[in-house]
Write an enzyme that holds these catalytic residues in place. Structure first.
Site, PDB file in Angstrom:
ATOM      1  N   VAL A   5      10.932  -7.015   9.656  1.00 30.36           N
ATOM      2  CA  VAL A   5      12.038  -6.068   9.828  1.00 30.36           C
ATOM      3  C   VAL A   5      11.652  -5.099  10.948  1.00 30.36           C
ATOM      4  CG1 VAL A   5      13.417  -4.265   8.725  1.00 30.36           C
ATOM      5  CG2 VAL A   5      12.731  -6.292   7.422  1.00 30.36           C
TER       6      VAL A   5
ATOM      7  N   ASP B 213       2.233  -9.550   8.873  1.00 28.47           N
ATOM      8  CA  ASP B 213       0.781  -9.767   8.759  1.00 28.47           C
ATOM      9  C   ASP B 213       0.542 -11.261   8.569  1.00 28.47           C
ATOM     10  OD1 ASP B 213      -0.288  -6.817   8.368  1.00 28.47           O
ATOM     11  OD2 ASP B 213       1.543  -7.003   7.217  1.00 28.47           O
TER      12      ASP B 213
ATOM     13  N   SER C   8       6.371  -0.227  10.274  1.00 27.12           N
ATOM     14  CA  SER C   8       5.031  -0.151   9.693  1.00 27.12           C
ATOM     15  C   SER C   8       4.837   1.250   9.143  1.00 27.12           C
ATOM     16  CB  SER C   8       3.987  -0.423  10.784  1.00 27.12           C
ATOM     17  OG  SER C   8       2.721   0.047  10.369  1.00 27.12           O
ATOM     18  N   SER C   9       4.099   1.343   8.035  1.00 17.55           N
ATOM     19  CA  SER C   9       3.805   2.670   7.477  1.00 17.55           C
ATOM     20  C   SER C   9       3.066   3.516   8.510  1.00 17.55           C
ATOM     21  CB  SER C   9       2.948   2.540   6.219  1.00 17.55           C
ATOM     22  OG  SER C   9       3.557   1.648   5.312  1.00 17.55           O
TER      23      SER C   9
ATOM     24  N   MET D 214       0.843  -1.199   0.000  1.00 22.35           N
ATOM     25  CA  MET D 214       0.000   0.000   0.000  1.00 22.35           C
ATOM     26  C   MET D 214       0.880   1.252   0.000  1.00 22.35           C
ATOM     27  SD  MET D 214      -3.465  -0.880   1.993  1.00 22.35           S
ATOM     28  CE  MET D 214      -2.903  -0.570   3.644  1.00 22.35           C
TER      29      MET D 214
ATOM     30  N   LEU E 222       6.666   3.170   1.431  1.00 23.53           N
ATOM     31  CA  LEU E 222       7.576   2.035   1.557  1.00 23.53           C
ATOM     32  C   LEU E 222       8.665   2.295   2.600  1.00 23.53           C
ATOM     33  CD1 LEU E 222       8.030   1.070  -2.214  1.00 23.53           C
ATOM     34  CD2 LEU E 222       6.325   0.254  -0.574  1.00 23.53           C
ATOM     35  N   HIS E 223       8.929   1.253   3.406  1.00 24.64           N
ATOM     36  CA  HIS E 223      10.000   1.312   4.403  1.00 24.64           C
ATOM     37  C   HIS E 223      10.880   0.074   4.234  1.00 24.64           C
ATOM     38  CE1 HIS E 223       7.555  -1.643   6.474  1.00 24.64           C
ATOM     39  NE2 HIS E 223       6.550  -0.772   6.578  1.00 24.64           N
TER      40      HIS E 223
ATOM     41  N   GLY F 112      10.969  -2.665   5.649  1.00 26.28           N
ATOM     42  CA  GLY F 112      10.236  -3.938   5.646  1.00 26.28           C
ATOM     43  C   GLY F 112       9.816  -4.301   4.231  1.00 26.28           C
ATOM     44  N   HIS F 113       9.220  -3.328   3.537  1.00 32.61           N
ATOM     45  CA  HIS F 113       8.821  -3.570   2.138  1.00 32.61           C
ATOM     46  C   HIS F 113      10.055  -3.876   1.290  1.00 32.61           C
ATOM     47  CE1 HIS F 113       5.542  -0.644   3.442  1.00 32.61           C
ATOM     48  NE2 HIS F 113       4.843  -1.685   3.072  1.00 32.61           N
TER      49      HIS F 113
END
Ligand code: AMP
Length: 282
Positions: A176, A150, A185-186, A30, A33-34, A36-37
């Site tokens: 991460v 998730d 998380s965003s 979504m 981006l951080h 984790g993505h």
């Protein structure tokens, strides 16, 4: 890198890569981006020659009282991050491209959404399955990478892949975290300083619970009660905290040897909902 705004464009771009003999790995997001993505994008890069990233804030997985309107959006910066990771195709559709005005069909889910996040967010996983099913049919990747962050989403999408015969290999990327353990998380952008300080308490609690279970605690109810009070004392409001069966995603009263479990929690730091989990194999 190609930035596709329509279904036709992304289908053509993917098809062209296939003609070159490339395999396709897909990372749905979504946006905002951080790291984790980006870690998922790196896994996809290891898995296939062409990586497709979708960036789309999916309205059908937000309930009316949730943060759809204020969800962080920064397409330009996301595009730059993807470029640096060697992503070949971005699919960033407009709303009208994905949802026609009236829809007649939906995907129903039985029992595996009645606990964890599914219990607190009615309709959420139906919305997730709807968009992921569409994206899988549009991109038709060989593999798709999702985060353990998730975990319920990963398990439910894996069921969809199996039951609806999507020819797609599911890859799970590890969580991460920031240096203090908070899962990236965003939505962490919403936290004020005080909430940000309290937020890693959830990870510490899950780690402690996992350690206790690995050390022989078989009936986690007292452990959970105690840890809930600790989290509340830190100013975090509990949505859920429990030990769940990896297979059924239902809470378990006792853990058994050779069992696979998820120690998972969701808490509110102010208005921001944080989730996290750890896996246990006994
Ligand atoms: P989102 O943009 O929040 O829908 O997330 C897109 C994908 O990134 C999902 O598969 C998430 O599970 C995954 N993800 C989100 N946060 C993390 C994290 N901290 N570590 C690894 N994967 C993550």
């Amino acid at each position: 890198m190609e930035i596709c705004r329509t279904i036709d464009d992304v289908r053509q771009a993917v098809q062209a890569k296939r003609m070159e003999g490339n395999r396709i790995s897909f990372v749905p997001t979504m946006g905002a981006l951080h790291e984790g993505h980006l870690s998922l994008i790196r896994l996809a890069t290891e898995d296939a020659e062409t990586v497709v990233v979708s960036i789309y804030v999916n309205p059908t997985q937000f309930s009316p009282d949730e943060d759809f309107d204020t969800y962080p959006r920064d397409l330009d910066s996301d595009i730059e991050k993807c470029r640096k990771e060697g992503v070949e195709i971005i699919f960033a559709p407009e709303h009208d491209e994905i949802y026609t005005e009236k829809k007649y069909l939906s995907i129903g889910i039985e029992s595996i959404n009645s606990s964890m996040c599914g219990a607190s967010r009615p309709g959420f996983f139906e919305g997730v399955l709807l968009i992921v099913n569409k994206l899988f049919n549009i991109v038709k990747p060989d593999s798709a990478v999702f985060g353990q962050k998730d975990i319920q989403q990963f398990q439910i999408i894996s069921r969809m892949v199996q039951e609806f015969n999507h020819d797609i290999r599911m890859i799970m990327g590890p969580i991460v975290r920031a240096n203090d353990g908070l899962a990236l998380s965003s939505r962490n952008q919403y936290l004020n300083e005080e909430e940000r300080q309290a937020a890693p308490g959830l990870y510490r609690t899950l780690r402690y619970m996992k350690e206790q279970i690995l050390n022989g605690v078989k009936t986690p109810s007292l452990l959970i009660e105690h840890q809930e009070s600790e989290l509340e004392a830190k100013g975090l409001k509990i949505d859920y905290l429990n030990v769940f069966s990896m297979q059924t995603l239902q809470p378990v009263k006792h853990v058994e040897n050779n069992g696979k479990y998820i120690v998972a929690g969701a808490v509110y730091a102010g208005n921001t909902r944080l989730i996290d989990n750890l896996l246990i194999e006994l």
